[in-house]
Design a protein around this motif. Structure first.
Motif, PDB file in Angstrom:
ATOM      1  N   ALA B  33     -21.047  16.922  30.446  1.00  0.00           N
ATOM      2  CA  ALA B  33     -21.712  17.813  30.948  1.00  0.00           C
ATOM      3  C   ALA B  33     -23.280  17.570  30.950  1.00  0.00           C
ATOM      4  O   ALA B  33     -23.663  16.956  29.797  1.00  0.00           O
ATOM      5  CB  ALA B  33     -21.655  19.269  30.264  1.00  0.00           C
ATOM      6  N   ALA B  34     -23.914  17.939  32.014  1.00  0.00           N
ATOM      7  CA  ALA B  34     -25.475  17.806  31.953  1.00  0.00           C
ATOM      8  C   ALA B  34     -25.989  19.182  32.223  1.00  0.00           C
ATOM      9  O   ALA B  34     -25.385  20.218  32.455  1.00  0.00           O
ATOM     10  CB  ALA B  34     -25.775  16.948  32.904  1.00  0.00           C
ATOM     11  N   GLY B  35     -27.436  19.451  32.003  1.00  0.00           N
ATOM     12  CA  GLY B  35     -28.045  20.334  32.160  1.00  0.00           C
ATOM     13  C   GLY B  35     -27.946  21.091  33.398  1.00  0.00           C
ATOM     14  O   GLY B  35     -27.968  22.071  33.732  1.00  0.00           O
ATOM     15  N   ASN B  36     -27.942  20.206  34.428  1.00  0.00           N
ATOM     16  CA  ASN B  36     -27.637  20.576  35.962  1.00  0.00           C
ATOM     17  C   ASN B  36     -26.374  20.613  36.521  1.00  0.00           C
ATOM     18  O   ASN B  36     -26.227  21.088  37.431  1.00  0.00           O
ATOM     19  CB  ASN B  36     -28.745  19.543  36.766  1.00  0.00           C
ATOM     20  N   SER B  91     -30.973  11.188  29.096  1.00  0.00           N
ATOM     21  CA  SER B  91     -31.193  11.205  27.617  1.00  0.00           C
ATOM     22  C   SER B  91     -30.080  12.054  27.468  1.00  0.00           C
ATOM     23  O   SER B  91     -29.242  12.709  28.174  1.00  0.00           O
ATOM     24  CB  SER B  91     -32.255  11.685  27.317  1.00  0.00           C
ATOM     25  N   GLY B  92     -29.415  11.914  26.079  1.00  0.00           N
ATOM     26  CA  GLY B  92     -28.320  12.878  25.789  1.00  0.00           C
ATOM     27  C   GLY B  92     -27.704  12.238  24.487  1.00  0.00           C
ATOM     28  O   GLY B  92     -28.185  11.474  23.817  1.00  0.00           O
ATOM     29  N   THR B  93     -26.488  12.857  24.121  1.00  0.00           N
ATOM     30  CA  THR B  93     -25.757  12.553  23.081  1.00  0.00           C
ATOM     31  C   THR B  93     -24.208  12.203  23.427  1.00  0.00           C
ATOM     32  O   THR B  93     -23.632  12.729  24.382  1.00  0.00           O
ATOM     33  CB  THR B  93     -25.480  13.765  21.882  1.00  0.00           C
ATOM     34  N   GLN B 103     -17.487  13.927  23.970  1.00  0.00           N
ATOM     35  CA  GLN B 103     -18.253  15.088  24.455  1.00  0.00           C
ATOM     36  C   GLN B 103     -19.479  13.991  24.867  1.00  0.00           C
ATOM     37  O   GLN B 103     -20.039  13.494  24.177  1.00  0.00           O
ATOM     38  CB  GLN B 103     -18.644  16.130  23.796  1.00  0.00           C
ATOM     39  N   ILE B 105     -22.999  14.844  26.480  1.00  0.00           N
ATOM     40  CA  ILE B 105     -23.861  15.830  26.717  1.00  0.00           C
ATOM     41  C   ILE B 105     -25.170  15.381  27.181  1.00  0.00           C
ATOM     42  O   ILE B 105     -25.867  14.536  26.523  1.00  0.00           O
ATOM     43  CB  ILE B 105     -24.108  16.906  25.560  1.00  0.00           C
ATOM     44  N   ALA B 106     -25.575  15.492  28.563  1.00  0.00           N
ATOM     45  CA  ALA B 106     -26.788  14.829  28.881  1.00  0.00           C
ATOM     46  C   ALA B 106     -27.812  15.858  29.345  1.00  0.00           C
ATOM     47  O   ALA B 106     -27.438  16.839  29.514  1.00  0.00           O
ATOM     48  CB  ALA B 106     -26.492  14.089  30.253  1.00  0.00           C
ATOM     49  N   GLU B 107     -29.001  15.486  29.218  1.00  0.00           N
ATOM     50  CA  GLU B 107     -30.253  16.452  29.675  1.00  0.00           C
ATOM     51  C   GLU B 107     -30.028  16.675  31.117  1.00  0.00           C
ATOM     52  O   GLU B 107     -30.147  17.498  31.545  1.00  0.00           O
ATOM     53  CB  GLU B 107     -31.639  15.892  29.150  1.00  0.00           C
TER      54      GLU B 107
END
Lengths: 295, 158
Positions: B33-36, B91-93, B103, B105-107
């Motif tokens: 999942a990303a922020g957008n 970026s992300g984790t 999981q 998780i991206a910005e």
């Protein structure tokens, strides 16, 4: 306020029959003024409802995208079974609200939970971060010394990841060394319901003390630190989205109720207005007729 | 009534643990999942390659649990039918848990066909000029990150 004064005038007039004629006119005027103001208020609440309905549908769409982000970010805490440390009691509570009111009890619920905790034992080790002017306004007077940071300009626009990362950076740079914390937010369930819940956040030391961390491979402090910083931003992003959606849906309900109440008031006032008008006409007629017959 | 409820709870707990066990055996539950945008949600995939600060690595089912921080680059997801999906992340984790759930998780993230080469090059040149004109250390570091991201975008499109 204005409405109450109008009501009072009505009562006073009914009590004094000798002033009736003059007063009857005044009452009529007062009622019509009041009717007009209620109608205006209804128009405002109706349009606010429309606006928040539009904002709500967007917020809900956004929330669907944001949910996996939050679920993913909190998964690690659950899987690694991280628990707050007993020997380091410093806690950080983050209240997610917004700048805007007129949305039911969303902000009050958050602040009530925090207030209950602060009134309990161990309150001196708790610091608060207020996100949104509302939580600051509610908590500042009684718990001003617990607030270390407050943020505003939340709720005008939908929250973005950039907002969340700026907020996370501000929290991390605040200099307060917490060992664990909670983010209080309103979890959106449906248009008519939300639940005030919390999500845990932890510091590096707390994570390192977690019993199941050893099963994770090749970790150094730097990786965990960056991981935590990012996941704080991700959690904040998710909670901001949840809160924004609950707020809009709650505002929609609140404004719908307000419009309904205004409608009821308008009905009642119209009835009173017509009755009073009729009474004034009747009285004037009686006066004319009795005046004529006296001649 | 209470007894019935507790039994039903027991039953549902067992079914959950079975699912988890089966998940651990041969497939992973992959969330990206990303922020957008959300790309995968608890989906089953064959392999995921991620760029991290400690080096790029591939994730197969039953990978050892670990945490990693993403650096700008392309995540390659090989789905069960063998088709490959490439997504650029800024970026992300990455979290890989014991139960083989992954999981990412991206910005911000975008598939490669959503990226525009000309725009990326423009961003790169503006980031470079920003880096040269930066005064403080912090500004310089921020500009350096922008340059790194833009460079990677250009490289990944080409």
């Amino acid at each position: 306020m204005l409405g109450r004064v109008g009501n009072l005038a009505l009562l006073v007039c009914q009590n004094g029959p000798q002033l009736q004629q003059q007063c009857g006119m005044a009452t009529l005027k007062a009622i019509s003024i009041r009717l007009k103001s209620v109608k205006n208020i209804q128009k405002i609440t109706q349009s606010m409802k429309m606006v928040s309905a539009a904002k709500y549908s967007r917020a809900e769409r956004d929330l669907k995208q944001a949910r996996p982000v939050g679920e993913g970010a909190k998964m690690f805490y659950e899987r690694a079974e991280v628990e707050p440390l007993a020997e380091k009691p410093q806690k950080l509570y983050i209240a997610i609200t917004s700048d805007r009111g007129l949305c039911g009890a969303v902000h009050t619920n958050i602040c009530r939970q925090i207030r209950t905790i602060l009134n309990g034992p161990d309150a001196e080790n708790i610091k608060i971060v207020c996100v949104g002017d509302k939580s600051k306004a509610i908590l500042q007077r009684t718990f001003g010394k617990h607030i270390i940071l407050s943020v505003n300009d939340i709720g005008r626009l939908p929250p973005t990841f950039a907002d969340a990362s700026r907020l996370a950076a501000a929290i991390l740079q605040s200099g307060y060394e917490f060992s664990s914390g909670k983010i209080f937010y309103n979890r959106f369930k449906s248009v008519v319901s939300y639940a005030t819940t919390d999500l845990p956040v932890f510091s590096l030391a707390t994570i390192q003390a977690a019993p199941k961390l050893s099963i994770y491979d090749s970790l150094d402090d730097e990786v965990i630190q960056s991981y935590l910083e990012f996941s704080l931003a991700a959690l904040l992003y998710y909670t901001l989205k949840e809160s924004a959606c609950s707020e809009q849906s709650s505002r929609m309900t609140a404004m719908d109720n307000a419009s309904k109440n205004a409608g009821e008031m308008i009905d009642k006032l119209t009835l009173t207005f017509n009755r009073t008008r009729q009474a004034v006409i009747t009285r004037e007629l009686i006066e004319i007729i009795s005046g004529a017959s006296a001649l | 009534m209470a007894a019935v409820r507790s039994i039903s709870r027991l039953l549902s707990q067992r079914s959950v643990s079975q699912i988890v066990r089966r998940g651990y055996a041969d497939e992973m539950s992959f969330t990206f999942a990303a922020g957008n945008q959300v790309f995968y949600e608890s989906a089953s995939v064959r392999q995921v390659d991620v760029p991290s600060f400690s080096g790029a690595f591939g994730i197969l089912p039953k990978h050892v649990p670990t945490l990693a921080v993403l650096k700008p680059g392309v995540i390659t997801v090989t789905e069960n039918d063998g088709s490959i999906k490439k997504v650029f992340v800024s970026s992300g984790t990455v979290t890989i848990n014991e139960d083989s759930s992954v999981q990412v998780i991206a910005e911000e993230a975008a598939t490669l066909d959503q990226l525009d080469l000309a725009a990326a090059k423009e961003t790169l040149s503006s980031a470079l000029s920003q880096m040269n004109s930066a005064q403080s250390e912090k500004e310089k570091a921020e500009a350096a990150i922008a340059v790194e991201v833009a460079e990677t975008i250009v490289k990944s499109i080409e």
